[in-house]
Design a protein around this motif. Structure first.
Motif, PDB file in Angstrom:
ATOM      1  N   ALA A 178      67.036  63.426  94.186  1.00 48.74           N
ATOM      2  CA  ALA A 178      68.271  62.653  94.346  1.00 48.74           C
ATOM      3  C   ALA A 178      68.105  61.566  95.398  1.00 48.74           C
ATOM      4  N   SER A 179      67.469  61.898  96.511  1.00 44.28           N
ATOM      5  CA  SER A 179      67.260  60.911  97.571  1.00 44.28           C
ATOM      6  C   SER A 179      66.426  59.742  97.075  1.00 44.28           C
ATOM      7  N   ASP A 180      65.372  60.048  96.320  1.00 41.33           N
ATOM      8  CA  ASP A 180      64.521  58.994  95.786  1.00 41.33           C
ATOM      9  C   ASP A 180      65.266  58.148  94.749  1.00 41.33           C
ATOM     10  N   THR A 181      66.045  58.803  93.896  1.00 45.55           N
ATOM     11  CA  THR A 181      66.780  58.089  92.847  1.00 45.55           C
ATOM     12  C   THR A 181      67.782  57.111  93.438  1.00 45.55           C
ATOM     13  N   LEU A 182      68.443  57.525  94.499  1.00 44.90           N
ATOM     14  CA  LEU A 182      69.459  56.679  95.134  1.00 44.90           C
ATOM     15  C   LEU A 182      68.881  55.766  96.208  1.00 44.90           C
ATOM     16  N   GLY A 183      67.617  55.969  96.571  1.00 47.15           N
ATOM     17  CA  GLY A 183      67.011  55.164  97.621  1.00 47.15           C
ATOM     18  C   GLY A 183      67.696  55.348  98.965  1.00 47.15           C
ATOM     19  N   LEU A 184      68.005  56.597  99.320  1.00 45.00           N
ATOM     20  CA  LEU A 184      68.728  56.867 100.565  1.00 45.00           C
ATOM     21  C   LEU A 184      67.880  56.533 101.778  1.00 45.00           C
ATOM     22  N   GLY A 185      68.529  56.032 102.822  1.00 44.63           N
ATOM     23  CA  GLY A 185      67.857  55.706 104.066  1.00 44.63           C
ATOM     24  C   GLY A 185      68.731  56.027 105.252  1.00 44.63           C
ATOM     25  N   PRO A 186      68.227  55.845 106.477  1.00 41.70           N
ATOM     26  CA  PRO A 186      68.978  56.196 107.696  1.00 41.70           C
ATOM     27  C   PRO A 186      70.310  55.471 107.831  1.00 41.70           C
ATOM     28  N   ALA A 208      71.413  63.837 103.062  1.00 42.37           N
ATOM     29  CA  ALA A 208      71.631  63.074 104.298  1.00 42.37           C
ATOM     30  C   ALA A 208      70.550  63.407 105.319  1.00 42.37           C
ATOM     31  N   PHE A 209      70.262  64.700 105.517  1.00 37.60           N
ATOM     32  CA  PHE A 209      69.270  65.093 106.512  1.00 37.60           C
ATOM     33  C   PHE A 209      67.867  64.639 106.098  1.00 37.60           C
ATOM     34  N   HIS A 210      67.581  64.681 104.812  1.00 36.20           N
ATOM     35  CA  HIS A 210      66.276  64.233 104.329  1.00 36.20           C
ATOM     36  C   HIS A 210      66.059  62.755 104.635  1.00 36.20           C
ATOM     37  N   ALA A 211      67.133  61.966 104.555  1.00 40.13           N
ATOM     38  CA  ALA A 211      67.032  60.526 104.793  1.00 40.13           C
ATOM     39  C   ALA A 211      67.273  60.145 106.241  1.00 40.13           C
ATOM     40  N   GLY A 212      67.671  61.108 107.080  1.00 38.95           N
ATOM     41  CA  GLY A 212      68.065  60.769 108.445  1.00 38.95           C
ATOM     42  C   GLY A 212      69.373  60.005 108.473  1.00 38.95           C
ATOM     43  N   ALA A 213      70.190  60.212 107.445  1.00 35.75           N
ATOM     44  CA  ALA A 213      71.475  59.527 107.303  1.00 35.75           C
ATOM     45  C   ALA A 213      72.596  60.383 107.887  1.00 35.75           C
ATOM     46  N   ALA A 214      73.828  59.907 107.769  1.00 30.67           N
ATOM     47  CA  ALA A 214      74.999  60.621 108.287  1.00 30.67           C
ATOM     48  C   ALA A 214      75.817  61.194 107.142  1.00 30.67           C
ATOM     49  N   VAL A 215      76.372  62.386 107.355  1.00 30.47           N
ATOM     50  CA  VAL A 215      77.265  62.997 106.381  1.00 30.47           C
ATOM     51  C   VAL A 215      78.644  63.149 107.016  1.00 30.47           C
ATOM     52  N   PHE A 216      79.680  62.790 106.267  1.00 29.07           N
ATOM     53  CA  PHE A 216      81.057  62.795 106.748  1.00 29.07           C
ATOM     54  C   PHE A 216      81.821  63.918 106.045  1.00 29.07           C
ATOM     55  N   LEU A 217      82.160  64.967 106.798  1.00 34.14           N
ATOM     56  CA  LEU A 217      82.835  66.132 106.230  1.00 34.14           C
ATOM     57  C   LEU A 217      84.310  65.841 106.009  1.00 34.14           C
ATOM     58  N   ILE A 218      84.770  66.056 104.790  1.00 29.14           N
ATOM     59  CA  ILE A 218      86.174  65.883 104.445  1.00 29.14           C
ATOM     60  C   ILE A 218      86.856  67.245 104.539  1.00 29.14           C
ATOM     61  N   PRO A 263      85.257  49.047  97.686  1.00 31.33           N
ATOM     62  CA  PRO A 263      84.942  49.266  99.105  1.00 31.33           C
ATOM     63  C   PRO A 263      83.653  48.524  99.453  1.00 31.33           C
ATOM     64  N   PRO A 264      83.661  47.669 100.458  1.00 28.97           N
ATOM     65  CA  PRO A 264      82.499  46.810 100.733  1.00 28.97           C
ATOM     66  C   PRO A 264      81.197  47.567 100.981  1.00 28.97           C
ATOM     67  N   ALA A 265      81.274  48.742 101.603  1.00 26.02           N
ATOM     68  CA  ALA A 265      80.046  49.455 101.961  1.00 26.02           C
ATOM     69  C   ALA A 265      79.504  50.320 100.823  1.00 26.02           C
ATOM     70  N   LEU A 266      80.364  50.693  99.878  1.00 24.17           N
ATOM     71  CA  LEU A 266      79.980  51.665  98.854  1.00 24.17           C
ATOM     72  C   LEU A 266      78.941  51.095  97.897  1.00 24.17           C
ATOM     73  N   ARG A 267      77.851  51.850  97.692  1.00 21.28           N
ATOM     74  CA  ARG A 267      76.822  51.394  96.762  1.00 21.28           C
ATOM     75  C   ARG A 267      76.503  52.411  95.674  1.00 21.28           C
ATOM     76  N   ALA A 268      76.995  53.661  95.826  1.00 28.05           N
ATOM     77  CA  ALA A 268      76.759  54.673  94.801  1.00 28.05           C
ATOM     78  C   ALA A 268      77.950  55.615  94.719  1.00 28.05           C
ATOM     79  N   CYS A 269      78.380  55.900  93.498  1.00 28.17           N
ATOM     80  CA  CYS A 269      79.474  56.853  93.238  1.00 28.17           C
ATOM     81  C   CYS A 269      78.958  57.862  92.215  1.00 28.17           C
ATOM     82  N   ILE A 270      78.977  59.124  92.596  1.00 29.45           N
ATOM     83  CA  ILE A 270      78.432  60.182  91.748  1.00 29.45           C
ATOM     84  C   ILE A 270      79.521  61.216  91.497  1.00 29.45           C
ATOM     85  N   TYR A 271      79.566  61.732  90.294  1.00 28.34           N
ATOM     86  CA  TYR A 271      80.516  62.814  90.012  1.00 28.34           C
ATOM     87  C   TYR A 271      79.803  63.914  89.235  1.00 28.34           C
ATOM     88  N   ALA A 272      80.324  65.121  89.353  1.00 27.33           N
ATOM     89  CA  ALA A 272      79.746  66.294  88.688  1.00 27.33           C
ATOM     90  C   ALA A 272      80.783  67.403  88.698  1.00 27.33           C
TER      91      ALA A 272
END
Length: 487
Positions: A178-186, A208-218, A263-272
């Motif tokens: 998933a990280s590779d498919t979405l090209g996730l980064g820090p 998020a942790f694999h990419a060194g990115a941030a996760v926002f808990l709702i 939303p200006p920052a949004l680049r990927a929307c996934i549903y399941a």
């Protein structure tokens, strides 16, 4: 590579980077690493060791994430149980997996005490942390990637929850793909809409942790508050959104999702988790032309095993969106079904679970119970189920568990549970036969009975009593006839 290695690596590389934005505060990777070490020391002082099960029964929080990391570092197995589960169901899970410890917040402790808690030792996050003292954290246990990392309990057809055991390797097969498919980064900022006991959260946290990115808990109380969700998406400048379609539908219909443009920052929307009605998916695709959209599919036992990217070409589609092609390194086996062109869908590969807790280890392909067909482009299309498992706003529900609870009511002789409607309009309806017509039980009474034994999303919405349940020619309960009569 193991799941806890992701945070350790990110903390060494960039300790000041935001790791978790949570209702109880924000944690940098350095702070998350240190808190995980403190909880690891506390678990060691508590006597928790490799292979032991630790239940987390509390709202989503940064310290809950740190405790998960601590369990992994100890070689222990964490078992997230959402706070919507009543103490009686928590006790059932605790006994079922022979838990060594249950960690909760003060309100959870009060609920458990009021219910006469008599299962595994129970403590709070704060009380547990006090056990760490000034002792340094023990070195991480040298666990194998094939060891069980966590157990996700799902609704069980026999009336009891069943635990899906997943290894580090199982989770990482999906996370890395998933990280590779979405090209996730820090620089990415991921949403976490799903509760931790729901497999969607595996992507949120570990990608998020694999990419060194941030996760926002709702927080759970915001999960279906559409205007708050839309505001959260925009104000927190999220770059990746992942949720069940029901949440997106609510945000579109009642949250003003399209009032201010994409939303200006949004680049990927996934549903399941459940089908997304085609007109709504097309509307989302049209409104957000530059945002990548994905339909992901997979039961808890495999996590995500197929993927379909929704593109501009799908704006002209008239049939439901497919679930796509195999991913996460998995492969499929299609067993011919009862109808020509339809198949029973089996999955094998690295993301497939170790097995169910307390049962023999799983071997070979996993039968999903889903019926599929292939379209002209080779994409899988979801047709339906072979059994009585349903989805309520993405949450997996075995009707047998609901029927088992209602059937134990002293005034109920027989019962069938069915789902009426789809998406946010999906409702659980019970058709019951009473034991004594002179002592009817009210819907409120049935709801209270259920709420004491089931999580909130499995509590029935409506009910009615009949003299006798309709049967098929071979004597089985005629569920289709019941559903049609209600619908």
């Amino acid at each position: 590579m193991r799941l806890h290695d992701l945070v350790i690596r990110a903390a060494r590389h960039n300790p000041a980077a935001l790791a978790v934005h949570a209702p109880d505060g924000a944690l940098s990777y350095g702070a998350l690493d240190r808190l995980a070490d403190r909880y690891s020391a506390a678990l060691a002082a508590q006597g928790v060791g490799p292979g032991d099960r630790v239940l987390l029964w509390a709202p989503k929080s940064g310290r809950a994430v740190a405790l998960m990391q601590a369990c992994l570092r100890r070689g222990a197995v964490y078992v997230p149980v959402t706070e919507s589960n009543p103490p009686s169901r928590l006790a059932l899970i605790s006994r079922g997996c022979a838990a060594s410890l249950v960690v909760t917040d003060p309100s959870g402790g009060e609920r458990a005490e009021a219910a006469g808690w008599d299962a595994a030792p129970l403590t709070t996050f704060d009380a547990l942390l006090e056990r760490a003292g000034a002792d340094p954290a023990p070195a991480p246990f040298d666990s194998s990637p094939d060891d069980t990392a966590y157990i996700l309990y799902t609704s069980g057809s026999t009336g009891e929850p069943k635990g899906v055991c997943l290894s580090h390797r199982n989770a990482l097969a999906f996370v890395v793909w998933a990280s590779d498919t979405l090209g996730l980064g820090p620089e990415d900022r991921l949403s976490n809409h799903a509760p931790f006991n729901f497999d969607l959260s595996v992507f949120d946290l570990y990608a998020a942790f694999h990419a060194g990115a941030a996760v926002f808990l709702i927080p759970q109380e915001m999960a279906y508050a559409p205007r708050q969700l839309v505001r959260f998406l925009r104000e927190e400048r999220l770059t990746v959104w992942y949720s069940v379609p029901s949440a997106l539908t609510l945000m579109m219909s009642g949250g003003g999702l399209f009032d201010e443009g994409p939303p200006p920052a949004l680049r990927a929307c996934i549903y399941a988790g459940e089908p997304f009605p085609l007109p709504l998916a097309q509307q989302l695709r049209l409104q957000w032309p530059k945002v990548r959209m994905f339909n992901w599919y997979g039961p808890t036992e495999t996590n995500v095993c197929t993927s379909y990217e929704v593109t501009e070409a799908d704006l002209h589609r008239e049939s439901p969106l497919p679930i796509g092609t195999m991913c996460s390194g998995d492969s499929m086996e299609l067993m011919p079904g009862e109808t020509e062109g339809e198949y029973d869908f089996w999955v094998s590969g690295p993301s497939v679970m170790l097995g169910y807790w307390g049962a023999p280890a799983h071997a070979g392909a996993y039968p999903t119970g889903d019926i599929v067909r292939l379209d002209a482009e080779g994409n899988l299309e979801y047709v339906g189920r072979r059994d009585q498992m349903v989805k309520i706003r993405g949450q997996r529900v075995e009707l047998g568990e609901i029927e088992s609870v209602l059937g134990a009511h002293p005034q109920v002789a027989d019962v069938v549970a069915v789902v009426v409607g789809e998406g946010m309009r999906a409702a659980l309806h019970a058709v019951l036969v009473g034991k004594d017509p002179g002592k009817p039980v009210s819907l409120l009474g049935l709801k209270q009975w259920s709420a004491e034994r089931l999580p909130s999303y499995m509590v029935l919405d409506t009910a009615h009593f009949v003299d006798e349940l309709p049967r098929t020619a071979n004597g089985k309960t005629d569920r289709r006839r019941i559903a049609q009569s209600i619908g």
